[in-house]
Design a protein around this motif. Structure first.
Motif, PDB file in Angstrom:
ATOM      1  N   CYS A   1       0.994  -1.245  -0.256  1.00  0.00           N
ATOM      2  CA  CYS A   1      -0.313   0.025   0.675  1.00  0.00           C
ATOM      3  C   CYS A   1       0.656   1.172   0.241  1.00  0.00           C
ATOM      4  CB  CYS A   1      -0.868  -0.707   1.430  1.00  0.00           C
ATOM      5  SG  CYS A   1      -2.711  -1.321   1.182  1.00  0.00           S
ATOM      6  N   ARG A   2       1.819   1.249   0.667  1.00  0.00           N
ATOM      7  CA  ARG A   2       2.940   2.602   0.660  1.00  0.00           C
ATOM      8  C   ARG A   2       3.564   2.779  -0.353  1.00  0.00           C
ATOM      9  NH1 ARG A   2       4.425   0.326   6.118  1.00  0.00           N
ATOM     10  NH2 ARG A   2       3.586   1.461   7.624  1.00  0.00           N
ATOM     11  N   ARG A   3       3.543   1.535  -1.193  1.00  0.00           N
ATOM     12  CA  ARG A   3       3.939   1.579  -2.707  1.00  0.00           C
ATOM     13  C   ARG A   3       3.625   2.042  -3.150  1.00  0.00           C
ATOM     14  NH1 ARG A   3       5.992  -3.638  -4.564  1.00  0.00           N
ATOM     15  NH2 ARG A   3       4.185  -3.614  -5.326  1.00  0.00           N
ATOM     16  N   HIS A   4       2.423   2.017  -3.126  1.00  0.00           N
ATOM     17  CA  HIS A   4       0.403   2.627  -3.644  1.00  0.00           C
ATOM     18  C   HIS A   4       0.589   3.965  -3.076  1.00  0.00           C
ATOM     19  CE1 HIS A   4       0.870  -1.299  -5.852  1.00  0.00           C
ATOM     20  NE2 HIS A   4       0.436  -0.237  -6.767  1.00  0.00           N
ATOM     21  N   GLY A   5       1.419   4.461  -2.529  1.00  0.00           N
ATOM     22  CA  GLY A   5       1.185   5.892  -2.454  1.00  0.00           C
ATOM     23  C   GLY A   5       0.263   6.400  -0.941  1.00  0.00           C
ATOM     24  N   PHE A   6       0.188   5.032   0.079  1.00  0.00           N
ATOM     25  CA  PHE A   6      -0.912   5.767   0.702  1.00  0.00           C
ATOM     26  C   PHE A   6      -0.480   4.561   2.174  1.00  0.00           C
ATOM     27  CE2 PHE A   6      -3.265   2.578  -1.364  1.00  0.00           C
ATOM     28  CZ  PHE A   6      -3.669   1.610  -0.870  1.00  0.00           C
ATOM     29  N   ALA A   7      -1.317   4.756   4.089  1.00  0.00           N
ATOM     30  CA  ALA A   7      -0.399   3.779   4.070  1.00  0.00           C
ATOM     31  C   ALA A   7      -1.716   3.456   4.900  1.00  0.00           C
ATOM     32  CB  ALA A   7      -0.443   4.565   5.582  1.00  0.00           C
ATOM     33  N   PRO A   8      -2.286   2.430   4.640  1.00  0.00           N
ATOM     34  CA  PRO A   8      -3.358   1.285   5.089  1.00  0.00           C
ATOM     35  C   PRO A   8      -4.272   1.525   6.114  1.00  0.00           C
ATOM     36  CG  PRO A   8      -2.177  -0.801   5.112  1.00  0.00           C
ATOM     37  CD  PRO A   8      -1.861   1.009   4.957  1.00  0.00           C
ATOM     38  N   ASP A   9      -5.500   1.803   6.159  1.00  0.00           N
ATOM     39  CA  ASP A   9      -6.315   2.121   7.588  1.00  0.00           C
ATOM     40  C   ASP A   9      -6.903   0.252   7.667  1.00  0.00           C
ATOM     41  OD1 ASP A   9      -7.918   2.416   9.954  1.00  0.00           O
ATOM     42  OD2 ASP A   9      -9.894   3.383   8.351  1.00  0.00           O
ATOM     43  N   LEU A  10      -5.921  -0.591   8.259  1.00  0.00           N
ATOM     44  CA  LEU A  10      -5.409  -1.329   9.101  1.00  0.00           C
ATOM     45  C   LEU A  10      -6.292  -2.328  10.397  1.00  0.00           C
ATOM     46  CD1 LEU A  10      -2.708  -3.704   7.793  1.00  0.00           C
ATOM     47  CD2 LEU A  10      -3.985  -4.295   9.192  1.00  0.00           C
ATOM     48  N   ARG A  11      -7.692  -1.829  10.259  1.00  0.00           N
ATOM     49  CA  ARG A  11      -8.731  -1.721  11.180  1.00  0.00           C
ATOM     50  C   ARG A  11      -8.363  -3.373  11.830  1.00  0.00           C
ATOM     51  NH1 ARG A  11     -13.555   1.924  10.598  1.00  0.00           N
ATOM     52  NH2 ARG A  11     -12.567   3.535   9.162  1.00  0.00           N
ATOM     53  N   HIS A  12      -8.311  -4.721  11.523  1.00  0.00           N
ATOM     54  CA  HIS A  12      -8.826  -5.607  11.324  1.00  0.00           C
ATOM     55  C   HIS A  12      -7.350  -6.237  11.134  1.00  0.00           C
ATOM     56  CE1 HIS A  12     -13.155  -4.673  11.173  1.00  0.00           C
ATOM     57  NE2 HIS A  12     -12.259  -4.323  10.089  1.00  0.00           N
ATOM     58  N   GLN A  13      -6.225  -7.784  12.424  1.00  0.00           N
ATOM     59  CA  GLN A  13      -5.472  -8.137  12.325  1.00  0.00           C
ATOM     60  C   GLN A  13      -5.372  -9.474  12.805  1.00  0.00           C
ATOM     61  OE1 GLN A  13      -2.251  -5.491  14.093  1.00  0.00           O
ATOM     62  NE2 GLN A  13      -2.872  -3.895  13.822  1.00  0.00           N
ATOM     63  N   SER A  14      -5.113 -10.038  11.546  1.00  0.00           N
ATOM     64  CA  SER A  14      -5.352 -11.581  12.342  1.00  0.00           C
ATOM     65  C   SER A  14      -4.027 -12.489  11.409  1.00  0.00           C
ATOM     66  CB  SER A  14      -6.353 -11.973  11.658  1.00  0.00           C
ATOM     67  OG  SER A  14      -6.471 -13.609  11.930  1.00  0.00           O
ATOM     68  N   SER A  15      -3.199 -13.650  12.083  1.00  0.00           N
ATOM     69  CA  SER A  15      -2.576 -14.409  10.912  1.00  0.00           C
ATOM     70  C   SER A  15      -3.526 -15.035   9.587  1.00  0.00           C
ATOM     71  CB  SER A  15      -1.581 -14.556  11.341  1.00  0.00           C
ATOM     72  OG  SER A  15      -0.694 -13.605  12.022  1.00  0.00           O
ATOM     73  N   ASP A  16      -4.528 -15.251  10.267  1.00  0.00           N
ATOM     74  CA  ASP A  16      -5.545 -17.103  10.537  1.00  0.00           C
ATOM     75  C   ASP A  16      -5.884 -16.177   8.676  1.00  0.00           C
ATOM     76  OD1 ASP A  16      -6.965 -18.948  10.522  1.00  0.00           O
ATOM     77  OD2 ASP A  16      -8.362 -17.794  10.497  1.00  0.00           O
ATOM     78  N   ALA A  17      -6.090 -16.835   7.980  1.00  0.00           N
ATOM     79  CA  ALA A  17      -6.535 -16.108   6.242  1.00  0.00           C
ATOM     80  C   ALA A  17      -8.137 -16.153   6.193  1.00  0.00           C
ATOM     81  CB  ALA A  17      -6.151 -17.315   5.212  1.00  0.00           C
ATOM     82  N   LEU A  18      -8.774 -17.628   6.576  1.00  0.00           N
ATOM     83  CA  LEU A  18     -10.152 -18.139   7.327  1.00  0.00           C
ATOM     84  C   LEU A  18     -10.426 -16.466   7.818  1.00  0.00           C
ATOM     85  CD1 LEU A  18     -10.920 -21.777   7.816  1.00  0.00           C
ATOM     86  CD2 LEU A  18     -10.914 -20.350   5.547  1.00  0.00           C
ATOM     87  N   SER A  19      -9.952 -16.485   8.992  1.00  0.00           N
ATOM     88  CA  SER A  19     -10.564 -15.185   9.219  1.00  0.00           C
ATOM     89  C   SER A  19     -10.932 -13.449   8.624  1.00  0.00           C
ATOM     90  CB  SER A  19     -10.019 -14.583  11.223  1.00  0.00           C
ATOM     91  OG  SER A  19     -10.087 -16.070  12.134  1.00  0.00           O
ATOM     92  N   LEU A  20      -9.719 -13.485   7.690  1.00  0.00           N
ATOM     93  CA  LEU A  20      -9.307 -12.592   7.067  1.00  0.00           C
ATOM     94  C   LEU A  20     -10.150 -12.547   5.731  1.00  0.00           C
ATOM     95  CD1 LEU A  20      -5.784 -12.394   6.391  1.00  0.00           C
ATOM     96  CD2 LEU A  20      -7.474 -10.715   7.760  1.00  0.00           C
TER      97      LEU A  20
END
Length: 301
Positions: A213-232
């Motif tokens: 996202c930074r490479r595309h010019g913005f910082a993402p509003d990353l409100r939800h964090q999980s290492s589990d792909a199913l949760s995402l």
């Protein structure tokens, strides 16, 4: 004569810092570890430890012996691997550490290996690649399956041998009713105002989402964090977020989401295997690496 297992405990104490940490990692009681280290000190005929409160502080003699212990353990592992290679036997225990979505490769590979090599015992643990590599160096795993993204290549620690297993694309994953869902490709700049989901900052996925996202010019509003792909994927299907996922996560199979190509230079993830160089000759490890390669080539189930 210095006892090999006691040298292993010394090397572990040198890495981990406390007897409690060594005991937990190796499934011993702290009193057993303490007793074995006392026996090693007697065998060495030198003072190896000094009390510093509740901790043991290494003397210079202990630091010297710990360096030799690492070299001795590496030579023993190399000798065992070469003996196994000479015998040609694909047997014994192989402990595998792998990241979550690598299970899609591991599962068919394990089934194939069980049929071909009934004398081989395979043990797996799902963990973050950073931890997995460190555990491989500590001899907690025999083989690591890790990932790296084009935006964040991993260092190659000395003493480890890496082999590329798989290369795949990373795509934008959005709710199926999102305006971008039916487009052939999407510029991430158009997603700047979206709510994002991704791994925590100390995970490879979390770093990738932020970096891209930074490479595309913005910082993402990353409100939800999980290492589990199913949760995402569940968050995305409910319309609560968007994210970036590699193809092994199979986002296209999840109802309620759509996977879209990111416009511009492709976002790529590489899947690698790593083993300690001293174990390279071991037939069981070669068999596991070959089994994983067959799983990559097999048609998707």
């Amino acid at each position: 004569m210095l006892d090999l297992q006691r040298l292993r405990l010394l090397a572990e104490l040198h890495r981990r810092g406390t007897i409690a940490a060594v005991a937990e990692a190796l499934s011993y009681s702290p009193s057993t570890v303490s007793h074995q280290l006392s026996e090693l000190q007697r065998e060495a005929g030198a003072t190896l430890f000094e009390r510093d409160g509740r901790r043991l502080r290494f003397t210079e003699a202990a630091h010297v012996l710990a360096r030799h212990a690492d070299a001795i353990l590496e030579r023993v592992e190399r000798a065992e691997a070469e003996v196994a290679a000479a015998a040609g036997a694909v047997t014994g225990v192989v402990r595998i550490g792998a990241f979550q979505t690598a299970a899609r490769l591991l599962a068919p590979a394990l089934a194939d290996l069980a049929r071909q090599h009934p004398g081989l015992r395979l043990e797996t643990q799902i963990s973050e690649p950073d931890y997995t590599l460190q555990a491989l160096e500590r001899r907690e795993f025999d083989l690591a399956v890790i990932d790296e993204y084009e935006s964040s290549r991993r260092p190659r620690p000395g003493g480890l041998a890496f082999e590329e297993l798989h290369v795949e694309n990373v795509r934008l994953v959005v709710p199926s009713d999102h305006p971008c869902a039916r487009l052939p490709s999407v510029s991430l700049n158009d997603l700047e105002s979206e709510i994002w989901a991704g791994g925590p900052p100390d995970t490879s996925h979390g770093r990738m989402v932020r970096d891209v996202c930074r490479r595309h010019g913005f910082a993402p509003d990353l409100r939800h964090q999980s290492s589990d792909a199913l949760s995402l994927l569940a968050l995305i299907a409910s319309g609560q977020a968007v994210t970036l996922l590699a193809d092994l996560a199979r986002p296209e199979r999840e109802p309620g989401v759509a996977a879209v190509t990111v416009a511009g230079p492709p976002v790529v993830r590489r899947v690698l295997t790593a083993v300690r160089e001293g174990s390279l000759a071991r037939p069981a490890l070669r068999a596991v690496r070959d089994g994983l390669a067959r799983a990559v080539r097999a048609p998707s189930q």
